[in-house]
Design an enzyme around this catalytic site. Structure first.
Site, short mmCIF file in Angstrom:
data_model
loop_
_atom_site.label_atom_id
_atom_site.label_comp_id
_atom_site.label_asym_id
_atom_site.label_seq_id
_atom_site.Cartn_x
_atom_site.Cartn_y
_atom_site.Cartn_z
N ARG A 147 0.86 -1.18 0.00
CA ARG A 147 0.00 0.00 0.00
C ARG A 147 0.90 1.24 0.00
O ARG A 147 2.06 1.18 0.39
CB ARG A 147 -0.87 0.04 1.26
CG ARG A 147 -1.83 -1.13 1.42
CD ARG A 147 -2.57 -1.02 2.76
NE ARG A 147 -3.57 -2.05 2.94
CZ ARG A 147 -3.38 -3.20 3.59
NH1 ARG A 147 -2.19 -3.48 4.12
NH2 ARG A 147 -4.36 -4.08 3.73
N LYS A 171 -1.82 -2.49 7.82
CA LYS A 171 -3.05 -2.11 8.53
C LYS A 171 -3.24 -3.00 9.75
O LYS A 171 -2.84 -4.17 9.75
CB LYS A 171 -4.25 -2.26 7.61
CG LYS A 171 -4.49 -1.05 6.73
CD LYS A 171 -5.83 -1.17 6.02
CE LYS A 171 -6.14 0.07 5.20
NZ LYS A 171 -7.41 -0.05 4.50
N HIS A 246 -2.82 3.33 -5.97
CA HIS A 246 -3.40 2.12 -5.37
C HIS A 246 -3.74 1.06 -6.42
O HIS A 246 -3.80 -0.14 -6.11
CB HIS A 246 -4.65 2.49 -4.57
CG HIS A 246 -5.09 1.41 -3.62
ND1 HIS A 246 -4.34 1.05 -2.51
CD2 HIS A 246 -6.18 0.60 -3.62
CE1 HIS A 246 -4.96 0.07 -1.87
NE2 HIS A 246 -6.07 -0.22 -2.52
N ARG A 249 -1.40 -1.91 -6.74
CA ARG A 249 -1.64 -3.02 -5.82
C ARG A 249 -2.71 -3.96 -6.39
O ARG A 249 -2.60 -5.18 -6.32
CB ARG A 249 -2.07 -2.44 -4.46
CG ARG A 249 -2.36 -3.45 -3.37
CD ARG A 249 -2.52 -2.68 -2.06
NE ARG A 249 -3.41 -3.35 -1.11
CZ ARG A 249 -3.01 -4.24 -0.21
NH1 ARG A 249 -1.74 -4.61 -0.16
NH2 ARG A 249 -3.88 -4.76 0.64
N HIS A 272 -4.39 -8.70 4.04
CA HIS A 272 -5.83 -8.57 4.33
C HIS A 272 -6.17 -9.37 5.59
O HIS A 272 -5.75 -10.52 5.72
CB HIS A 272 -6.68 -9.11 3.17
CG HIS A 272 -6.71 -8.21 1.98
ND1 HIS A 272 -7.02 -8.65 0.71
CD2 HIS A 272 -6.50 -6.87 1.87
CE1 HIS A 272 -6.98 -7.63 -0.12
NE2 HIS A 272 -6.66 -6.56 0.55
N TYR A 281 -10.65 -9.49 -6.01
CA TYR A 281 -9.67 -9.58 -7.10
C TYR A 281 -9.89 -10.80 -7.99
O TYR A 281 -9.13 -11.01 -8.94
CB TYR A 281 -8.25 -9.64 -6.52
CG TYR A 281 -7.87 -8.37 -5.80
CD1 TYR A 281 -7.64 -7.20 -6.50
CD2 TYR A 281 -7.78 -8.33 -4.41
CE1 TYR A 281 -7.31 -6.03 -5.86
CE2 TYR A 281 -7.45 -7.16 -3.75
CZ TYR A 281 -7.22 -6.02 -4.48
OH TYR A 281 -6.91 -4.86 -3.83
#
Length: 302
Positions: A147, A171, A246, A249, A272, A281
């Site tokens: 990211r 994250k 982004h 990615r 994730h 995706y």
């Protein structure tokens, strides 16, 4: 009325809480701006008397101004976090933002991405004085799935040269190790050899801006925007795609799945927390649909 004076203690407490919880400076800034906007909508009302109705009214007014569902949900999350912080710090006892439904975003919307040929052309469009740095930044995003914020927080010590792996702080304050693809190694090494001299001698940032500071999120986004503009310069304006940093990615995830990587591995590489996020995706292109359909043989009875 000065929002900062009226709710000074609460805003200061919220900032302390976010720093302690490990929120990135970027998130802290965004959430503070959202919360100030909410407090401004209260017209001087005491926080003790704020009800769910006031939060819903604020979110409704935000939506009526035409922001996206995702932005509305972020503002909701910011206000909810604000009250959560005040409760945890024992300044308040209730969270009027709790229990309010999120806006439904287009979960199944197909992500915008570049295929491998387009990706090569995009990388070829990188030029200028800081080409080696910018090339390394975008290779980490398009061939390792980082990211923007993760590239921004990278330190020199996060790159293990012997193992050819990168330690990434993502994250949810989670670390993950990503193998550096063989093709990316020379470009990353070149960028580190030509690393700009930082303003502070103890600066650990992997990527340095021309001002001698850690390359900012906004800086990366702007370099990407400029490169995408060159990349699409010969495309008629009406046919240009809404590319951004982004999307690199997205391209990484799409390439991996097309080359047969399983969903769980892609989830781990992307960082994730839920595999549901990764399923976005698994889109299939029209070309692949056509190929699949062409394999069907129609046998009609005589």
């Amino acid at each position: 009325m000065d929002i900062n004076e009226e709710y000074e203690e609460e805003l200061e407490a919220f900032l302390i809480w976010m720093k302690d919880a490990g929120y990135t400076p970027y998130t802290q800034k965004s959430y503070l701006a959202d919360v100030r906007q909410f407090l401004d909508s209260l017209n001087g009302k005491q926080l003790e008397s704020v009800k769910k109705l006031h939060v819903v009214s604020f979110l409704t007014s935000v939506r009526e101004r035409g922001v996206s569902d995702a932005t509305r949900n972020r503002k909701h999350a910011a206000v909810s976090c604000f009250f959560k912080a005040l409760i945890e710090l024992e300044l308040y006892t209730a969270n009027p933002a709790a229990g309010i439904k999120k806006s439904k975003t287009e979960k199944n919307r197909e992500p915008v991405y570049l295929d491998e040929d387009d990706l090569q052309r995009f990388l070829s469009a990188i030029d200028g004085k800081y080409r080696s740095r910018n090339l390394a930044v975008f290779l980490l995003m398009s061939y390792m799935g980082l990211r923007v914020g993760e590239v921004h927080t990278l330190n020199l010590s996060d790159y293990n040269v012997e193992r050819r792996s990168l330690r990434v702080f993502g994250k949810g304050r989670k670390w993950r190790n990503i193998p550096v693809p063989e093709g990316v190694v020379p470009y990353l090494d070149l960028a580190l050899e030509g690393r700009l001299t930082p303003w502070r001698s103890k600066e650990e940032a992997m990527f340095i801006s021309q001002k001698g500071r850690r390359l900012s999120i906004r800086g990366i986004q702007q370099i990407a925007a400029d490169t995408f503009a060159r990349f699409q310069s010969e495309v008629p304006a009406a046919h240009r795609r809404p590319y951004s940093s982004h999307k690199l990615r997205h391209s990484f995830a799409t390439m991996l799945l097309r080359k047969g990587a399983d969903l769980r591995t892609v989830q781990e590489l992307l960082g994730h927390s839920s595999i549901q996020t990764t399923t976005v995706y698994t889109h299939i292109t029209s070309r692949e649909k056509e190929v699949a359909m062409s394999r069907l043989q129609l046998h009609m009875p005589q």
